[in-house]
Design an enzyme around this catalytic site. Structure first.
Site, short mmCIF file in Angstrom:
data_model
loop_
_atom_site.label_atom_id
_atom_site.label_comp_id
_atom_site.label_asym_id
_atom_site.label_seq_id
_atom_site.Cartn_x
_atom_site.Cartn_y
_atom_site.Cartn_z
N LYS A 1 0.89 -1.17 0.00
CA LYS A 1 0.00 0.00 0.00
C LYS A 1 0.93 1.21 0.00
CE LYS A 1 -2.92 3.23 1.30
NZ LYS A 1 -1.86 4.28 1.24
N GLU B 1 6.28 -0.24 12.97
CA GLU B 1 7.37 0.74 13.12
C GLU B 1 6.67 2.09 13.24
OE1 GLU B 1 10.65 -0.02 13.01
OE2 GLU B 1 10.45 -2.13 12.48
N CYS C 1 10.87 9.48 11.85
CA CYS C 1 10.44 8.88 13.11
C CYS C 1 11.55 9.03 14.15
CB CYS C 1 10.12 7.41 12.90
SG CYS C 1 11.46 6.51 12.10
N GLU D 1 4.55 13.77 19.14
CA GLU D 1 5.31 13.87 17.88
C GLU D 1 4.67 14.90 16.96
OE1 GLU D 1 4.93 10.65 15.04
OE2 GLU D 1 7.10 10.59 14.83
P1 NAD Z 1 0.06 7.49 8.74
O1 NAD Z 1 -0.07 6.52 9.86
O2 NAD Z 1 -1.00 8.51 8.59
O3 NAD Z 1 0.11 6.72 7.33
C1 NAD Z 1 1.10 5.77 7.01
C2 NAD Z 1 0.55 4.82 5.94
O4 NAD Z 1 -0.54 4.10 6.52
C3 NAD Z 1 -0.02 5.52 4.70
O5 NAD Z 1 0.23 4.73 3.57
C4 NAD Z 1 -1.53 5.55 4.99
O6 NAD Z 1 -2.32 5.61 3.85
C5 NAD Z 1 -1.70 4.23 5.70
N1 NAD Z 1 -2.88 4.15 6.60
C6 NAD Z 1 -3.49 5.16 7.26
N2 NAD Z 1 -4.56 4.68 7.95
C7 NAD Z 1 -4.59 3.34 7.74
C8 NAD Z 1 -5.44 2.28 8.18
N3 NAD Z 1 -6.50 2.50 8.99
N4 NAD Z 1 -5.18 1.03 7.77
C9 NAD Z 1 -4.12 0.78 6.97
N5 NAD Z 1 -3.30 1.73 6.50
C10 NAD Z 1 -3.52 3.00 6.89
O7 NAD Z 1 1.50 8.14 8.91
P2 NAD Z 1 2.15 9.33 8.06
O8 NAD Z 1 1.69 10.63 8.61
O9 NAD Z 1 2.00 9.04 6.61
O10 NAD Z 1 3.69 9.10 8.45
C11 NAD Z 1 4.26 9.68 9.56
C12 NAD Z 1 4.32 8.71 10.73
O11 NAD Z 1 5.11 7.57 10.40
C13 NAD Z 1 5.01 9.33 11.94
O12 NAD Z 1 4.32 8.98 13.11
C14 NAD Z 1 6.39 8.69 11.92
O13 NAD Z 1 7.06 8.68 13.15
C15 NAD Z 1 6.07 7.32 11.41
N6 NAD Z 1 7.27 6.67 10.87
C16 NAD Z 1 7.84 5.66 11.58
C17 NAD Z 1 9.01 5.05 11.12
C18 NAD Z 1 9.67 3.93 11.90
O14 NAD Z 1 10.48 3.22 11.34
N7 NAD Z 1 9.37 3.76 13.18
C19 NAD Z 1 9.60 5.49 9.93
C20 NAD Z 1 8.99 6.53 9.23
C21 NAD Z 1 7.82 7.12 9.71
#
Ligand code: NAD
Length: 487
Positions: free
Chosen positions: A176, A251, A285, A384
């Site tokens: 996705k 993650e 992150c 965050e």
């Molecule tokens: P997000 O959670 O809004 O979205 C991430 C992905 O999940 C997107 O592809 C989104 O479409 C999908 N998604 C959203 N709701 C969903 C659901 N109900 N079911 C399945 N998929 C769903 O996050 P974001 O704002 O795009 O990214 C930023 C976040 O990601 C921050 O919290 C950051 O810390 C985290 N992050 C973590 C790591 C790590 O390795 N720990 C690395 C990079 C980013």
């Protein structure tokens, strides 16, 4: 660059239009202009991809790991050949300066190489037995269809981070893509086909988290879900995936502490604090978003840090230090969080708003922002923000620094700057973090090092590193018995 105004899904080795013919707008974060449309996929679209992956699974999983590794190396070689195209796409989609986009592609290639070579090392263990004549060993077996869900902050690195370990273990994949970086996922999918990956082994679904991502989480045919994203969504995935006993790897977010002791090399500390807080416009992150400074050197460090932050150049050219954030909503959220912090006693030392430069006015820019004066319990001290915003906190001593470092629900990365090895190791042993760095930034790992968080930063799994194989494979213990009376 592949020129597709509409970015479709990629299912069974070909384009697949969304059943509803609905499309999402994707804007250029630097200019605010419409860049492309991405398929706004439904659960039915996701199901098509899951079925394709499921059908491709037997053929892919039957190949030996060595053969799978050879095919993955062919993908690596094409990634190298097309690295310029990949970097250009990332630079445009995310707004990061070209050197950062290039660096990210290099990181993704290293990741891919590491796991492609695991084809020759997908080892098990040989075990002793309490029964005479009995011999046992373990093997790794794939789990089936892997649902991989990624964000846009480092899009090709995120894709490589999950795809290569999933594939080397013999799983087929439905990815996705992030709605904020649709094209890079599409280009990567085409590249896997060009490299000879069989159709259906790697599929991409574009669209929103709900319904497209959620459909992967809910589908019983998806046996392993690896998600990188926000903690709120991660909690939901853990619940829904857990109910049907899917393997779930999360993650999630971070609020990573960066400690500066009174014996630190201040120039080095400032250098790493700037990179930790502001690289990739703070959209990491692992961003060092809380800086805890011994009170004896607080003012000296603060003044050096603010001076350096003010000198950072915003924009998308090679001379720039950081670009915009990914979308307008995120820019507005960050500025709102800064405004709220002022009502909680925060003093903005630099930044705090969008830049005044008219050349950046249409983009989603936020100036590098440093805030002091907040209580550790204030929202901006513990939540965050995912942008170029950092809070400064004076601390009395190392015990005080550790107490503050461990005071949020997160536990992803941490850094400490000191010349004293006793202090460094005392802190590294006790800090609540999956990664603890000494005299470095709050950065993640290399491809062969495990990465992941304590607390609300994850659910205990580690990717990448050899530990990622545990996410994407099942262990089987095989025993056999030899009859000594047959000799
Ligand atoms: P997000 O959670 O809004 O979205 C991430 C992905 O999940 C997107 O592809 C989104 O479409 C999908 N998604 C959203 N709701 C969903 C659901 N109900 N079911 C399945 N998929 C769903 O996050 P974001 O704002 O795009 O990214 C930023 C976040 O990601 C921050 O919290 C950051 O810390 C985290 N992050 C973590 C790591 C790590 O390795 N720990 C690395 C990079 C980013």
């Amino acid at each position: 660059m592949v020129n597709v105004a509409r970015i479709p899904n990629w299912i069974n080795g070909q384009n697949s239009l969304p059943e509803s013919n609905a499309w999402l707008d994707k804007f250029n974060p630097h200019s605010g202009e419409l860049l492309c449309h991405a398929a706004d996929s439904s659960a039915a679209d996701a199901k098509l991809a899951i079925v394709a992956a499921s059908n491709a699974f037997p053929g892919w999983s039957e190949l030996t790991p060595v053969k799978r590794g050879q095919i993955l190396f062919d993908i690596v070689n094409l990634m190298k050949q097309r690295s310029g195209e990949l970097a250009e796409c990332i630079a445009v989609e995310t707004g990061k300066p070209p050197q950062d986009a290039k660096g990210e592609v290099g990181g993704a290639i290293l990741q891919a190489e590491y796991f492609a070579s695991e084809g020759m090392r997908l080892y098990g263990r040989s075990l002793s037995s309490g029964t005479p004549g009995k011999y046992s060993h373990t093997i790794r077996q794939p789990r089936g269809v892997a649902g991989l869900i990624v964000p846009a902050n480092t899009p090709i690195a995120n894709i490589a981070w999950k795809t290569f370990p999933a594939l080397i273990c013999g799983n087929s994949v439905v990815m996705k893509a992030s709605e904020d970086s649709p094209r890079i996922a599409y280009i990567f999918a085409q590249l896997t086909k060009d490299a000879g990956l069989p159709d259906g082994v790697f599929n991409v679904i574009q669209g929103r988290g709900q319904p497209a991502g959620a459909a992967l989480v809910e589908d019983p045919q998806v046996t392993v879900i690896s998600f990188t994203g926000s903690t709120g969504v991660g909690r939901w995935i853990a619940e829904v995936g857990g109910r049907r006993l899917a393997r779930v790897s999360l993650e999630l977010g971070g609020k990573n502490p960066f400690v500066v002791c009174d014996d630190a090399d201040l120039d080095q500390a400032v250098h790493w604090a700037i990179l930790s807080a502001f690289s990739n416009a703070g959209q990491r992150c692992a961003a060092g978003s809380r800086i805890l400074v011994f009170k004896e050197i607080y003012e000296e460090f603060r003044d050096l840090f603010v001076t350096k932050a003010k000198s950072l150049k915003l924009g998308v050219d090679a001379v720039c230090d950081l670009g915009p954030v990914i979308n307008k909503r995120q820019q507005q959220n960050i500025i709102a969080a800064i405004e709220k912090s002022k009502t909680e006693g925060g003093r903005v030392l630099c930044g705090g708003t969008a830049p005044s430069d008219p050349k950046l006015a249409k983009g989603y820019y936020v100036q590098p922002t440093i805030i002091e004066g907040l209580q550790p319990s204030a929202a901006l001290s513990c939540e965050e923000v995912f942008g170029p915003v950092v809070t400064l906190h004076p601390v009395d001593n190392l015990a005080d620094a550790l107490r503050l470092a461990n005071s949020t629900e997160y536990g992803l990365t941490a850094a400490i700057h000191t010349r004293n090895v006793d202090r460094a190791m005392w802190f590294a042993q006790r800090v609540k973090a999956g990664v603890a760095n000494i005299n470095l930034g709050t950065f993640g790992s290399e491809p062969h090092m495990p990465f992941g968080g304590f607390g609300a930063s994850g659910n205990g799994t580690r990717e990448p590193g050899i530990e990622a194989l545990d996410v994407y494979s099942e262990l089987k213990n095989i025993s056999f018995f030899t009859r000594s009376n047959m000799i």
